[in-house]
Design an enzyme around this catalytic site. Sequence first.
Site, short mmCIF file in Angstrom:
data_model
loop_
_atom_site.label_atom_id
_atom_site.label_comp_id
_atom_site.label_asym_id
_atom_site.label_seq_id
_atom_site.Cartn_x
_atom_site.Cartn_y
_atom_site.Cartn_z
N ILE A 140 50.07 11.51 46.17
CA ILE A 140 50.49 10.96 47.46
C ILE A 140 49.24 10.75 48.30
O ILE A 140 48.39 11.63 48.38
CB ILE A 140 51.38 11.96 48.23
CG1 ILE A 140 52.46 12.57 47.34
CG2 ILE A 140 51.95 11.33 49.49
CD1 ILE A 140 53.55 11.66 46.96
N CYS A 141 49.17 9.62 48.98
CA CYS A 141 48.07 9.39 49.95
C CYS A 141 46.74 9.55 49.18
O CYS A 141 46.62 9.10 48.04
CB CYS A 141 48.24 10.38 51.11
SG CYS A 141 47.29 10.03 52.60
N THR A 142 45.77 10.22 49.76
CA THR A 142 44.50 10.37 49.07
C THR A 142 44.54 11.43 47.97
O THR A 142 43.51 11.71 47.34
CB THR A 142 43.37 10.71 50.07
OG1 THR A 142 43.79 11.80 50.88
CG2 THR A 142 43.08 9.51 50.95
N GLY A 143 45.71 12.00 47.72
CA GLY A 143 45.88 12.85 46.54
C GLY A 143 45.49 12.11 45.27
O GLY A 143 45.05 12.71 44.29
N GLY A 197 51.09 5.22 48.56
CA GLY A 197 50.16 4.94 49.64
C GLY A 197 50.07 6.11 50.61
O GLY A 197 50.35 7.25 50.24
#
Lengths: 227, 227
Positions: B97-100, B147
């Site tokens: 998720i996200c910058t994961g 995103g």
Amino acid sequence: MAGMLLFPAMTQLDLTGPYEVLARLPGWRVEVVAKTRDPVRTDRGLVITPSMGFAEAPQFDLLVVPGGPGTDAAMLDPETVEFVRDQARGARHVLGICTGSLLLGAAGLLRGRRAGSHWASRDLLAQFGAEVRDERMTIDGNVYTAGGVTSGIDMALRLAADLAGEDVAQQIQLQIEYDPEPPFTAGTPFVAPPHILERARASGAKIRRSREAAVAEAARNLATSKG
Amino acid sequence: MAGMLLFPAMTQLDLTGPYEVLARLPGWRVEVVAKTRDPVRTDRGLVITPSMGFAEAPQFDLLVVPGGPGTDAAMLDPETVEFVRDQARGARHVLGICTGSLLLGAAGLLRGRRAGSHWASRDLLAQFGAEVRDERMTIDGNVYTAGGVTSGIDMALRLAADLAGEDVAQQIQLQIEYDPEPPFTAGTPFVAPPHILERARASGAKIRRSREAAVAEAARNLATSKG
């Protein structure tokens, strides 16, 4: 300063969704407040540690009250109801998410006000004297009530705009990349396929029964209180 | 069993959004896993207690990796990168998720794969050999990447459907009343007003610079690792 109420068996996304928006408001501090500073287990297991207990809480400018299964016990807990009532009296804005609005109702804050809640509990608000609305976001004066769980994100952005201006709210929306693409059309009883709604109602029947009892008792408590 | 990674200064909604969906999957248990069981402070102050430490973690069927500012340190922490790599090797599904997704990249999991991330960091995935996509949800085999922040909710519903069927996913969507009504049209760089995008970029410039350095270093580490 914003104070977000945390109590056992609440639905964590009711709190964590708006938290993500409100904690990004320039100049605002967000505190998570519970009876004590002990970690609290939410309804599906996530454990959150409050930043302050009731006794330490200053008067908040914004009071946020989430919901979830634990709302039933919270509505019938005099200390919690009293805390909500006292804080709401001095707060500039009050925000109820999901069945958190029932707790606002139990504290006498919704008499004669338009208000919403999670779709499965919305009608029960009438017992606290509210004018029930079938909307995702209802605003009556300084009392903002949102529908179920995820609606707290929409409502927090609305509130962010009211507190800090639309530019700030839009910047937060961009930071959290909130351009939702729900993979299905099933998010309300009005649009969900009938068999999905039927299943959701069946799986929630037990919660609904205990909630009806809790609301009736909380409404009696309110009627006999000085609140 | 699902394991959701928790680390200091992560963005809590990256975890708590998908948590609310995945914890409702019948038959699934969701664990929050961190280096140790000590409470973890997320980027804007919310404190979450993990349910297990790395050493206690079994092989998860689903590994979920959130992002946030703390991703930079996590990407450069050998123990965290190793944990992600080892778990991903045996997991049936991996969700970033996200910058994961940068952390997935640092663990060597995105080489030659289509992947996405938060809009402000998406391009950096290329340094880990990924084929960068400008999408809210990207699926390549068993690796799901979403995103920024709130996209984890959409992606978790997509994944719920893949794991348990569309009826189950739709029932969860109805339970969490996910029929979003963002109050503004500002959730991606493609739709946000230009002055809002400019402000968001300016306020994120410092994070972007340190992230570029961290990604470059993590990419070097990956190139010299056996992973």
